[in-house]
Design a protein around this motif. Structure first.
Motif, mmCIF file in Angstrom:
data_model
loop_
_atom_site.group_PDB
_atom_site.id
_atom_site.type_symbol
_atom_site.label_atom_id
_atom_site.label_comp_id
_atom_site.label_asym_id
_atom_site.label_seq_id
_atom_site.Cartn_x
_atom_site.Cartn_y
_atom_site.Cartn_z
ATOM 1 N N ALA A 144 0.825 -1.208 0.000
ATOM 2 C CA ALA A 144 0.000 0.000 0.000
ATOM 3 C C ALA A 144 0.860 1.259 0.000
ATOM 4 O O ALA A 144 0.544 2.236 -0.688
ATOM 5 N N VAL A 145 1.942 1.245 0.751
ATOM 6 C CA VAL A 145 2.839 2.402 0.789
ATOM 7 C C VAL A 145 3.459 2.636 -0.593
ATOM 8 O O VAL A 145 3.572 3.775 -1.042
ATOM 9 N N LEU A 146 3.828 1.555 -1.273
ATOM 10 C CA LEU A 146 4.407 1.680 -2.612
ATOM 11 C C LEU A 146 3.412 2.277 -3.602
ATOM 12 O O LEU A 146 3.793 3.007 -4.519
ATOM 13 N N LEU A 147 2.125 1.978 -3.382
ATOM 14 C CA LEU A 147 1.094 2.407 -4.332
ATOM 15 C C LEU A 147 0.349 3.644 -3.855
ATOM 16 O O LEU A 147 -0.657 4.031 -4.463
ATOM 17 N N TYR A 148 0.818 4.264 -2.781
ATOM 18 C CA TYR A 148 0.234 5.505 -2.243
ATOM 19 C C TYR A 148 -1.210 5.300 -1.770
ATOM 20 O O TYR A 148 -2.073 6.143 -1.974
ATOM 21 N N ILE A 149 -1.449 4.180 -1.128
ATOM 22 C CA ILE A 149 -2.784 3.855 -0.623
ATOM 23 C C ILE A 149 -2.779 3.911 0.897
ATOM 24 O O ILE A 149 -1.960 3.242 1.545
ATOM 25 N N ASP A 150 -3.672 4.674 1.472
ATOM 26 C CA ASP A 150 -3.806 4.773 2.921
ATOM 27 C C ASP A 150 -4.785 3.688 3.368
ATOM 28 O O ASP A 150 -5.996 3.822 3.222
ATOM 29 N N THR A 151 -4.257 2.594 3.922
ATOM 30 C CA THR A 151 -5.106 1.461 4.295
ATOM 31 C C THR A 151 -6.082 1.795 5.417
ATOM 32 O O THR A 151 -7.098 1.123 5.571
ATOM 33 N N ALA A 152 -5.781 2.838 6.194
ATOM 34 C CA ALA A 152 -6.666 3.229 7.289
ATOM 35 C C ALA A 152 -7.910 3.948 6.781
ATOM 36 O O ALA A 152 -8.926 4.014 7.486
ATOM 37 N N LEU A 153 -7.831 4.483 5.568
ATOM 38 C CA LEU A 153 -8.950 5.262 5.021
ATOM 39 C C LEU A 153 -9.534 4.663 3.743
ATOM 40 O O LEU A 153 -10.748 4.706 3.541
ATOM 41 N N GLU A 154 -8.685 4.142 2.887
ATOM 42 C CA GLU A 154 -9.132 3.650 1.578
ATOM 43 C C GLU A 154 -9.381 2.145 1.624
ATOM 44 O O GLU A 154 -8.644 1.345 1.045
ATOM 45 N N HIS A 155 -10.438 1.764 2.315
ATOM 46 C CA HIS A 155 -10.719 0.343 2.555
ATOM 47 C C HIS A 155 -11.082 -0.400 1.269
ATOM 48 O O HIS A 155 -10.625 -1.530 1.048
ATOM 49 N N THR A 156 -11.905 0.215 0.439
ATOM 50 C CA THR A 156 -12.335 -0.451 -0.796
ATOM 51 C C THR A 156 -11.155 -0.712 -1.717
ATOM 52 O O THR A 156 -10.986 -1.831 -2.230
ATOM 53 N N LEU A 157 -10.316 0.303 -1.920
ATOM 54 C CA LEU A 157 -9.154 0.150 -2.784
ATOM 55 C C LEU A 157 -8.171 -0.860 -2.194
ATOM 56 O O LEU A 157 -7.599 -1.673 -2.921
ATOM 57 N N THR A 158 -7.978 -0.830 -0.890
ATOM 58 C CA THR A 158 -7.077 -1.786 -0.230
ATOM 59 C C THR A 158 -7.545 -3.219 -0.467
ATOM 60 O O THR A 158 -6.737 -4.105 -0.795
ATOM 61 N N ARG A 159 -8.840 -3.440 -0.308
ATOM 62 C CA ARG A 159 -9.395 -4.790 -0.511
ATOM 63 C C ARG A 159 -9.224 -5.243 -1.952
ATOM 64 O O ARG A 159 -8.855 -6.395 -2.221
ATOM 65 N N ARG A 160 -9.469 -4.347 -2.898
ATOM 66 C CA ARG A 160 -9.341 -4.706 -4.311
ATOM 67 C C ARG A 160 -7.896 -5.005 -4.682
ATOM 68 O O ARG A 160 -7.626 -5.912 -5.476
ATOM 69 N N VAL A 161 -6.971 -4.236 -4.143
ATOM 70 C CA VAL A 161 -5.550 -4.458 -4.422
ATOM 71 C C VAL A 161 -5.100 -5.790 -3.847
ATOM 72 O O VAL A 161 -4.331 -6.533 -4.471
ATOM 73 N N LYS A 162 -5.573 -6.119 -2.655
ATOM 74 C CA LYS A 162 -5.216 -7.402 -2.028
ATOM 75 C C LYS A 162 -5.704 -8.564 -2.888
ATOM 76 O O LYS A 162 -4.951 -9.525 -3.141
ATOM 77 N N ILE A 163 -6.937 -8.480 -3.353
ATOM 78 C CA ILE A 163 -7.479 -9.530 -4.217
ATOM 79 C C ILE A 163 -6.687 -9.604 -5.519
ATOM 80 O O ILE A 163 -6.357 -10.693 -6.008
ATOM 81 N N ALA A 164 -6.363 -8.450 -6.072
ATOM 82 C CA ALA A 164 -5.656 -8.390 -7.349
ATOM 83 C C ALA A 164 -4.264 -9.001 -7.254
ATOM 84 O O ALA A 164 -3.863 -9.783 -8.116
ATOM 85 N N ILE A 165 -3.525 -8.666 -6.195
ATOM 86 C CA ILE A 165 -2.150 -9.173 -6.116
ATOM 87 C C ILE A 165 -2.129 -10.666 -5.796
ATOM 88 O O ILE A 165 -1.261 -11.405 -6.271
ATOM 89 N N GLU A 166 -3.094 -11.138 -5.015
ATOM 90 C CA GLU A 166 -3.136 -12.578 -4.733
ATOM 91 C C GLU A 166 -3.443 -13.361 -6.001
ATOM 92 O O GLU A 166 -2.799 -14.389 -6.281
ATOM 93 N N SER A 167 -4.409 -12.885 -6.786
ATOM 94 C CA SER A 167 -4.742 -13.544 -8.045
ATOM 95 C C SER A 167 -3.581 -13.464 -9.028
ATOM 96 O O SER A 167 -3.226 -14.464 -9.677
ATOM 97 N N TYR A 168 -2.964 -12.288 -9.093
ATOM 98 C CA TYR A 168 -1.847 -12.087 -10.020
ATOM 99 C C TYR A 168 -0.650 -12.952 -9.627
ATOM 100 O O TYR A 168 0.005 -13.545 -10.488
ATOM 101 N N ALA A 169 -0.376 -13.021 -8.330
ATOM 102 C CA ALA A 169 0.764 -13.804 -7.865
ATOM 103 C C ALA A 169 0.572 -15.294 -8.163
ATOM 104 O O ALA A 169 1.529 -15.992 -8.539
ATOM 105 N N GLU A 170 -0.644 -15.788 -8.003
ATOM 106 C CA GLU A 170 -0.928 -17.193 -8.315
ATOM 107 C C GLU A 170 -0.662 -17.466 -9.792
ATOM 108 O O GLU A 170 -0.055 -18.492 -10.145
ATOM 109 N N GLU A 171 -1.113 -16.562 -10.657
ATOM 110 C CA GLU A 171 -0.888 -16.721 -12.096
ATOM 111 C C GLU A 171 0.598 -16.678 -12.425
ATOM 112 O O GLU A 171 1.099 -17.496 -13.198
ATOM 113 N N GLN A 172 1.297 -15.717 -11.830
ATOM 114 C CA GLN A 172 2.719 -15.573 -12.102
ATOM 115 C C GLN A 172 3.521 -16.758 -11.558
ATOM 116 O O GLN A 172 4.536 -17.148 -12.148
ATOM 117 N N TYR A 173 3.070 -17.330 -10.474
ATOM 118 C CA TYR A 173 3.768 -18.498 -9.911
ATOM 119 C C TYR A 173 3.666 -19.670 -10.887
ATOM 120 O O TYR A 173 4.661 -20.370 -11.128
#
Length: 233
Positions: A144-173
């Motif tokens: 989140a810090v790398l992507l300029y996302i404030d996890t304490a305030l931007e809950h929706t974006l944080t959740r979407r990024v978490k889902i995105a990176i987990e899905s992306y990481a599985e594909e890349q693995y």
């Protein structure tokens, strides 16, 4: 008079008069950066925002025309709003200010994103290899810090990024195992940044503009709500 001129400009555009068009895509990058108030060196990691802004189109219901001094102006027929600021570019400026403020708070001004993201992605892939959950709270906060996302305030974006990176990481693995290739982070980074632009710029509602008087400026614009006249600024 200015309000009447705006209405006339909007009408003349609708009936075929030649409107003024500010095509950001045809401008040199340094001029686009200047319009956004960006510095090519200190804002190097934010150039992606300028690149997207250069391709943005004027929203529906807005008319772009040339004022009496030859400068671009914008008129919204439904709200009768007249402004010299591009209605979308101003939102990009607000987003840039928000990101800079985040960088200052976190002490990450000038920090290169991709090298740190590569390290973090390798940690995520190693966790997948060990059959552990891809993300932890600590990894998510670093991302989140790398992507300029404030996890304490931007809950929706944080959740979407978490889902995105987990899905992306599985594909890349799977790609890394089958083809022995390193993880490509560009598509993930592009996906996240497009979501940020959508939330912070494209889907962000227009700010409520209050009628105010400016000392020393002529009252030329009539407000259709209060029926009083105010300065163009």
């Amino acid at each position: 008079q200015a309000a009447a001129a705006a209405g006339s400009a909007a009408g003349s555009t609708a009936w075929g008069a030649k409107p003024f068009r500010l095509n950001m895509a045809q401008l040199p990058q340094d001029e686009v950066l200047n319009i956004l108030g960006m510095d090519p060196k200190s804002d190097e990691q934010l150039i992606w925002i300028a690149e997207h802004a250069a391709r943005v189109e004027l929203p529906p219901d807005w008319v772009e025309f040339e004022d009496d001094e030859g400068n671009p102006a914008y008129y919204h027929e439904k709200t009768k709003r007249l402004t010299t600021q591009h209605p979308v570019i101003s939102k990009y400026k607000d987003f840039i200010v928000k990101v800079r403020s985040f960088q200052e708070r976190r002490g990450t001004i000038g920090q290169k994103v991709k090298p740190h993201l590569a390290v973090l992605m390798n940690e995520v892939l190693n966790r997948i290899h060990k059959e552990l959950p891809p993300m932890t709270v600590e990894l998510m906060e670093r991302l989140a810090v790398l992507l300029y996302i404030d996890t304490a305030l931007e809950h929706t974006l944080t959740r979407r990024v978490k889902i995105a990176i987990e899905s992306y990481a599985e594909e890349q693995y799977d790609v890394a195992v089958q083809a022995s290739q390193k993880a490509d982070m560009d598509s993930f980074l592009t996906e996240v940044r497009m979501e940020q632009i959508r939330l912070e710029v494209l889907s962000k509602p227009d700010a409520v503009i209050m009628c105010t008087e400016i000392e020393g400026q002529p009252a030329r614009v009539k407000c259709d709500q209060c029926k009083d006249f105010f300065s163009l600024e």
